[in-house]
Design an enzyme around this catalytic site. Structure first.
Site, PDB file in Angstrom:
ATOM      1  N   CYS A   8      78.835 -37.277 109.515  1.00 33.35           N
ATOM      2  CA  CYS A   8      77.697 -36.399 109.743  1.00 33.35           C
ATOM      3  C   CYS A   8      77.064 -36.648 111.090  1.00 33.35           C
ATOM      4  O   CYS A   8      77.252 -37.691 111.699  1.00 33.35           O
ATOM      5  CB  CYS A   8      76.625 -36.633 108.688  1.00 33.35           C
ATOM      6  SG  CYS A   8      77.230 -36.433 107.020  1.00 33.35           S
ATOM      7  N   GLY A  34      80.400 -32.759 112.211  1.00 30.50           N
ATOM      8  CA  GLY A  34      80.399 -32.131 110.899  1.00 30.50           C
ATOM      9  C   GLY A  34      80.374 -30.624 111.001  1.00 30.50           C
ATOM     10  O   GLY A  34      79.521 -30.075 111.697  1.00 30.50           O
ATOM     11  N   ASN A 108      73.542 -40.192 107.784  1.00 30.61           N
ATOM     12  CA  ASN A 108      74.908 -40.334 108.289  1.00 30.61           C
ATOM     13  C   ASN A 108      75.423 -41.690 107.840  1.00 30.61           C
ATOM     14  O   ASN A 108      74.805 -42.703 108.133  1.00 30.61           O
ATOM     15  CB  ASN A 108      74.913 -40.247 109.824  1.00 30.61           C
ATOM     16  CG  ASN A 108      76.273 -40.603 110.433  1.00 30.61           C
ATOM     17  OD1 ASN A 108      76.340 -41.152 111.520  1.00 30.61           O
ATOM     18  ND2 ASN A 108      77.350 -40.299 109.740  1.00 30.61           N
ATOM     19  N   TYR A 249      87.680 -42.159 118.327  1.00 31.99           N
ATOM     20  CA  TYR A 249      87.877 -40.730 118.059  1.00 31.99           C
ATOM     21  C   TYR A 249      86.593 -39.948 117.813  1.00 31.99           C
ATOM     22  O   TYR A 249      86.429 -38.841 118.295  1.00 31.99           O
ATOM     23  CB  TYR A 249      88.788 -40.557 116.836  1.00 31.99           C
ATOM     24  CG  TYR A 249      88.811 -39.146 116.284  1.00 31.99           C
ATOM     25  CD1 TYR A 249      89.579 -38.151 116.907  1.00 31.99           C
ATOM     26  CD2 TYR A 249      88.044 -38.789 115.177  1.00 31.99           C
ATOM     27  CE1 TYR A 249      89.582 -36.853 116.411  1.00 31.99           C
ATOM     28  CE2 TYR A 249      88.051 -37.493 114.676  1.00 31.99           C
ATOM     29  CZ  TYR A 249      88.818 -36.530 115.307  1.00 31.99           C
ATOM     30  OH  TYR A 249      88.820 -35.255 114.826  1.00 31.99           O
TER      31      TYR A 249
HETATM   32  P1  AMP Z   1      97.316 -36.194 111.224  1.00 34.58           P
HETATM   33  O1  AMP Z   1      98.028 -34.916 111.413  1.00 34.58           O
HETATM   34  O2  AMP Z   1      96.775 -36.314 109.822  1.00 34.58           O
HETATM   35  O3  AMP Z   1      98.102 -37.399 111.614  1.00 34.58           O
HETATM   36  O4  AMP Z   1      96.024 -36.121 112.151  1.00 34.58           O
HETATM   37  C1  AMP Z   1      95.955 -36.804 113.346  1.00 34.58           C
HETATM   38  C2  AMP Z   1      94.869 -36.281 114.243  1.00 34.58           C
HETATM   39  O5  AMP Z   1      93.649 -36.059 113.540  1.00 34.58           O
HETATM   40  C3  AMP Z   1      94.552 -37.331 115.291  1.00 34.58           C
HETATM   41  O6  AMP Z   1      95.248 -36.993 116.444  1.00 34.58           O
HETATM   42  C4  AMP Z   1      93.071 -37.268 115.504  1.00 34.58           C
HETATM   43  O7  AMP Z   1      92.770 -36.607 116.713  1.00 34.58           O
HETATM   44  C5  AMP Z   1      92.549 -36.497 114.341  1.00 34.58           C
HETATM   45  N1  AMP Z   1      91.729 -37.356 113.492  1.00 34.58           N
HETATM   46  C6  AMP Z   1      91.746 -38.673 113.383  1.00 34.58           C
HETATM   47  N2  AMP Z   1      90.841 -39.110 112.490  1.00 34.58           N
HETATM   48  C7  AMP Z   1      90.230 -38.031 112.010  1.00 34.58           C
HETATM   49  C8  AMP Z   1      89.185 -37.825 111.080  1.00 34.58           C
HETATM   50  N3  AMP Z   1      88.586 -38.842 110.460  1.00 34.58           N
HETATM   51  N4  AMP Z   1      88.795 -36.561 110.836  1.00 34.58           N
HETATM   52  C9  AMP Z   1      89.393 -35.529 111.465  1.00 34.58           C
HETATM   53  N5  AMP Z   1      90.393 -35.656 112.360  1.00 34.58           N
HETATM   54  C10 AMP Z   1      90.805 -36.897 112.646  1.00 34.58           C
END
Ligand code: AMP
Length: 475
Positions: A8, A34, A108, A249
């Site tokens: 959040c 969010g 948050n 990230y």
């Molecule tokens: P995936 O396809 O599940 O491996 O997603 C990887 C990508 O999601 C990474 O390159 C990040 O940029 C992004 N990412 C990492 N952590 C999160 C998160 N907690 N919520 C949303 N996106 C994320």
């Protein structure tokens, strides 16, 4: 339950003629934290009004609705799309009226003892209206027997365990609190008498508020009209647990998080990654935007030219219509398109910030190969993500985390990369500072604040009667 998977953004503004407008701007700057729902509570002479809705900040508010949110103090909240079913009853800020007037709360983080507290409160007669762990705080304040609101707020906060940055708005003050471990960020800014408290400094920048300081771990501050900021309590834990994933990230790179520019932190991670895992490539590029800074660091250290090999479409709103025909990797294609003239015939190094399920990496490698890449080397600017987060970041359970199931080489084979390497813990902390000041449970499995049993149980707070329960939140 909505608890363990909440990310959040929160903003509070005091002593401003149109406080809700600044909160709106702050939420807009924090949209990345969010996208599921947004809400603002504004306070005017002892009365408070709320507006909450599903979707992006700009979808929930228009000029007319902002105008109705009159008042000189306001708080707001952006909620991340969670794995649970999104519902308006779980949108924040929470607003209730109790014997001392109104009480509005934006949170948050994630409370790791919410279930225990809730059971105790329900046994004593509390009636909960949402599935949010945050609602526990409201009940604790209302049930307190302390002689003043300040003391009631402190007593309630004392009972919480886990990760929290809170904004609590009452008829005479805005309280801002950070948990004793300092998991989540919270910064204070000022413009004249107007005080702005926000998850990230990028929200202060947008309204022209000057950064003053962070709310310290274990600190509760009280902001009163005229721009007065007083520390009510400062009792940090003996260890710090700043979330390292904020730097990797989650935070916006233009924010200063835990005293460090997130852009600098990521650039450092990219440099360390290039030192640890050089690649025989012709060029390097990011997966925009989250790994832009890390790719720049990798390029700087390796001497490889930094290119824009992938272009991101930023305009994918909630209403996007997915075509009926099957398009392979559609979810990733709609977001990223390769630049063929950069990629064709090249040995490319792609720097990404993290791999979660591995879906994105697999689809990107295919896209880049289809665009004519000779070789594809993946470099990940963080260690392998192997554990869920119980402190407020949306990371799925272990069975869905590809690095919890496979080695780097196996992941490389699965996503079709010629090589794949992750940043080490040493490299990560050379970039962001002392490891013992950070929480890296999602990488290491080292949960330094213990979690109550059953926290993974998504049904924990789901009401048995799903319909007919009025939201305490109204519209
Ligand atoms: P995936 O396809 O599940 O491996 O997603 C990887 C990508 O999601 C990474 O390159 C990040 O940029 C992004 N990412 C990492 N952590 C999160 C998160 N907690 N919520 C949303 N996106 C994320």
């Amino acid at each position: 339950m909505s608890g363990p998977r909440e990310e959040c953004g929160i903003v509070g503004v005091t002593s401003h003629r149109r406080a809700a407008e600044w909160v709106y701007l702050g939420l807009y700057a924090l949209q990345h934290r969010g996208q599921e729902s947004a809400g603002i509570v504004a306070a005017n002479a002892g009365n408070a009004l709320a507006r909450r809705g599903m979707g992006l900040v700009a979808e929930v508010f228009d000029e007319a609705s902002l105008e109705r949110l009159e008042g000189t103090a306001a708080i707001g909240h952006n909620r991340y799309s969670t794995t649970g079913s999104p519902t308006l009853a779980n949108a924040q800020p929470i607003l209730v009226n109790y014997r001392d007037g109104f009480l509005a709360v934006a949170h948050n983080g994630n409370l790791v003892n919410a279930r225990t507290l809730r059971t105790r409160l329900e046994d004593a007669g509390s009636i909960f209206q949402s599935t949010m762990d945050t609602e526990v705080l409201v009940h604790l304040i209302a049930a307190s027997r302390q002689p003043s609101r300040d003391l009631a707020v402190l007593e309630a906060l004392d009972q919480l365990a886990g990760a929290f940055s809170f904004l609590i708005l009452t008829p005479d003050a805005l309280y801002a609190a950070r948990d004793p471990y300092g998991f989540r960020p919270l910064s204070v800014g000022r413009r004249g008498e107007t005080i702005v408290v926000a998850s990230e400094t990028c929200a202060l920048d947008l309204v022209g508020a000057q950064f003053e300081r962070e709310v310290e771990p274990g600190e509760v501050i009280k902001v009163t009209p005229g721009g007065n900021v007083a520390t009510l309590r400062h009792e940090p834990a003996d260890v710090e647990c700043m979330c390292v994933f904020e730097q990797i990230y989650f935070a916006r790179p233009d924010s200063v998080v835990f005293g460090m520019s997130a852009a600098d932190a990521r650039r450092g991670m990219g440099r360390e990654l290039a030192r640890e895992h050089p690649a025989n490539g012709d060029c390097v590029f990011s997966v925009p935007d989250s790994s832009n800074a890390a790719a720049a660091g990798f390029a700087e250290q390796s001497g490889l030219p930094l290119e824009h090999g992938l272009i991101r479409n930023h305009y994918i709103g909630r209403t996007f219509i997915q075509p009926a025909q099957d398009v392979r990797d559609f979810g990733v294609k709609i977001k990223y398109n390769p630049v063929t003239s950069v990629i064709k015939g090249q040995r490319v190094v792609i720097v990404d910030d993290s791999i979660v399920r591995g879906t994105t990496s697999g689809a990107l490698v295919r896209l880049v190969r289809e665009a004519g890449a000779e070789e594809v080397h993946l470099r990940i600017a963080s260690p392998p993500l192997r554990h869920p987060c119980y402190y407020g970041i949306d990371i799925p359970k272990r069975s869905e985390l590809v690095a919890a199931q496979m080695s780097s080489d196996e992941i490389a084979a699965r996503v079709g990369a010629d090589s794949l390497a992750y940043l080490s813990f040493d490299g990560l902390y050379r970039a962001v500072g002392a490891r013992d000041r950070h929480c890296d449970a999602c990488f290491s499995g080292n949960y330094r604040v213990s979690v109550e049993p059953g926290i993974d149980d998504k049904a924990a707070f789901e009401p048995t009667i799903a319909t007919g329960i009025p939201s305490p939140l109204g519209q």
